[in-house]
Design an enzyme around this catalytic site. Structure first.
Site, PDB file in Angstrom:
ATOM      1  N   ASN A  55      41.220  24.199  41.004  1.00  0.00           N
ATOM      2  CA  ASN A  55      40.267  23.504  41.865  1.00  0.00           C
ATOM      3  C   ASN A  55      41.081  22.737  42.902  1.00  0.00           C
ATOM      4  O   ASN A  55      41.664  21.709  42.586  1.00  0.00           O
ATOM      5  CB  ASN A  55      39.410  22.549  41.015  1.00  0.00           C
ATOM      6  N   LYS A  90      40.072  21.164  45.414  1.00  0.00           N
ATOM      7  CA  LYS A  90      39.365  19.988  45.950  1.00  0.00           C
ATOM      8  C   LYS A  90      39.470  19.983  47.478  1.00  0.00           C
ATOM      9  O   LYS A  90      39.473  21.052  48.089  1.00  0.00           O
ATOM     10  CB  LYS A  90      39.899  18.713  45.289  1.00  0.00           C
ATOM     11  N   HIS A  92      30.777  18.996  39.216  1.00  0.00           N
ATOM     12  CA  HIS A  92      32.070  18.346  38.986  1.00  0.00           C
ATOM     13  C   HIS A  92      31.879  16.824  38.929  1.00  0.00           C
ATOM     14  O   HIS A  92      31.010  16.273  39.613  1.00  0.00           O
ATOM     15  CB  HIS A  92      33.041  18.715  40.114  1.00  0.00           C
ATOM     16  N   GLU A 116      33.396  14.521  40.303  1.00  0.00           N
ATOM     17  CA  GLU A 116      33.457  13.876  41.619  1.00  0.00           C
ATOM     18  C   GLU A 116      32.140  14.044  42.374  1.00  0.00           C
ATOM     19  O   GLU A 116      31.726  13.158  43.116  1.00  0.00           O
ATOM     20  CB  GLU A 116      34.653  14.447  42.411  1.00  0.00           C
ATOM     21  N   GLU A 139      35.513  18.049  31.333  1.00  0.00           N
ATOM     22  CA  GLU A 139      36.466  17.264  32.101  1.00  0.00           C
ATOM     23  C   GLU A 139      36.161  15.780  31.911  1.00  0.00           C
ATOM     24  O   GLU A 139      35.296  15.231  32.613  1.00  0.00           O
ATOM     25  CB  GLU A 139      36.358  17.600  33.598  1.00  0.00           C
ATOM     26  N   GLY A 187      42.831  13.420  37.456  1.00  0.00           N
ATOM     27  CA  GLY A 187      43.720  12.851  38.460  1.00  0.00           C
ATOM     28  C   GLY A 187      44.421  11.572  38.038  1.00  0.00           C
ATOM     29  O   GLY A 187      44.974  10.859  38.865  1.00  0.00           O
ATOM     30  N   SER A 200      44.139  16.472  34.249  1.00  0.00           N
ATOM     31  CA  SER A 200      45.594  16.314  34.144  1.00  0.00           C
ATOM     32  C   SER A 200      46.260  17.401  33.295  1.00  0.00           C
ATOM     33  O   SER A 200      47.241  17.132  32.596  1.00  0.00           O
ATOM     34  CB  SER A 200      45.956  14.912  33.639  1.00  0.00           C
TER      35      SER A 200
HETATM   36  P1  13P Z   1      43.462  17.031  37.796  1.00  0.00           P
HETATM   37  O1  13P Z   1      44.066  18.259  37.194  1.00  0.00           O
HETATM   38  O2  13P Z   1      44.075  16.638  39.105  1.00  0.00           O
HETATM   39  O3  13P Z   1      43.384  15.900  36.818  1.00  0.00           O
HETATM   40  O4  13P Z   1      41.949  17.407  38.176  1.00  0.00           O
HETATM   41  C1  13P Z   1      41.162  18.021  37.222  1.00  0.00           C
HETATM   42  C2  13P Z   1      39.921  18.472  37.871  1.00  0.00           C
HETATM   43  O5  13P Z   1      39.124  17.686  38.346  1.00  0.00           O
HETATM   44  C3  13P Z   1      39.679  19.920  37.955  1.00  0.00           C
HETATM   45  O6  13P Z   1      38.391  20.199  38.362  1.00  0.00           O
END
Ligand code: 13P
Length: 255
Positions: free
Chosen positions: A9, A11, A95, A97, A167, A173, A213
């Site tokens: 992903n 982003k 997601h 976010e 997640e 992150g 992560s």
């Molecule tokens: P990270 O791997 O940066 O923690 O992000 C995970 C994520 O949100 C994947 O959709």
């Protein structure tokens, strides 16, 4: 029996030229390997260049979001059909976010899941609790609600397209990963709800990815858990070498 799926992903990173370069690196290294399903999810603006770069490889393309309607006055949005036209076959939905910054509700996410299925896109429904919810003992309750609402009314004949991604918001992150035991516990819990939602046989076939992560150093241990069937990778998917190391770890676990 569930083939491991590793999805990147990206982003809001990579313009179309950068995406093309990263996608080409991944596609050239992996070629047509078939041990692991590999998907990259660039931003909308880079889907086309990424699609071109992975042509003739086994790498698949996904989007990070979509609108449930087919077309219309929805400024700034894109529909399932538009994504398909750019050769996307997967789409990340709900997601953390999107839930947090864009206030997406479980009901809205469910509409997207159903619209994606209707267009034969494979939705990857993201669920996961916040730190506050985990610390107050509500993690299971929250994830149960998200899974049940997100997968409401999935037609039986399309259930095999569904993917779930656990997640935990506190692991996205942050460099903090759920321990393999913590993740396995939640994945098993999620799978326990799938017979009622997707059917008994399908429940065993549905892939549940872990995200938060994940990196080369912790991928193996997470992917070895019984109910962890892949990874949704954020930060570590932005660099070809690191992402490819995770794919290699997944291939090792599958052998
Ligand atoms: P990270 O791997 O940066 O923690 O992000 C995970 C994520 O949100 C994947 O959709």
């Amino acid at each position: 029996m569930r083939k491991i799926l590793i999805a990147g992903n990206w982003k809001m990173n990579k313009n179309s030229a950068e995406a093309s370069e990263l996608a080409a690196e991944i596609a050239q290294t992996l070629g047509r390997q078939h041990e692991v399903d590999v998907v990259i999810c660039p931003p909308f603006t880079a889907l086309e260049s990424a699609a071109r770069a992975i042509e003739n490889s086994g790498v698949k393309l996904g989007a990070q979001n979509m609108h449930p309607e087919r077309s219309g006055a929805y400024t700034g949005e894109a529909s399932a059909e538009m994504l398909r036209h750019l050769f996307a076959t997967y789409v990340i939905l709900g997601h953390g976010e999107r839930r947090e910054y864009f206030k997406e509700s479980d009901e809205f996410i469910n509409q997207k899941v159903l619209a994606a299925l209707n267009s034969r896109l494979k939705p990857s429904l993201c669920v996961g609790e916040t730190l506050e919810e985990r610390e107050s003992g509500k993690a299971f309750e929250v994830v149960e609600r998200q899974v049940k609402a997100g997968l409401a009314n999935v037609p039986a004949d399309l259930a095999d397209l569904v993917i779930i991604a656990y997640e935990p918001v506190w692991a996205i992150g942050t460099g903090k990963t759920a321990t393999p035991d913590q993740a396995q516990e939640m994945h098993q819990f999620i799978r326990g709800h799938l017979p009622a939602l997707l059917g008994e046989a399908q429940a065993q076939r549905t892939r549940i990815l872990y995200g938060g992560s994940m990196k080369p150093a912790n991928a193996r241990e997470l992917l070895r858990q019984d109910d962890i069937d892949g990874g949704l990778i954020g930060g570590a998917s932005l660099e070809g070498r690191t992402f490819l190391q995770i794919v290699e770890a997944a291939a090792e676990v599958s052998r």
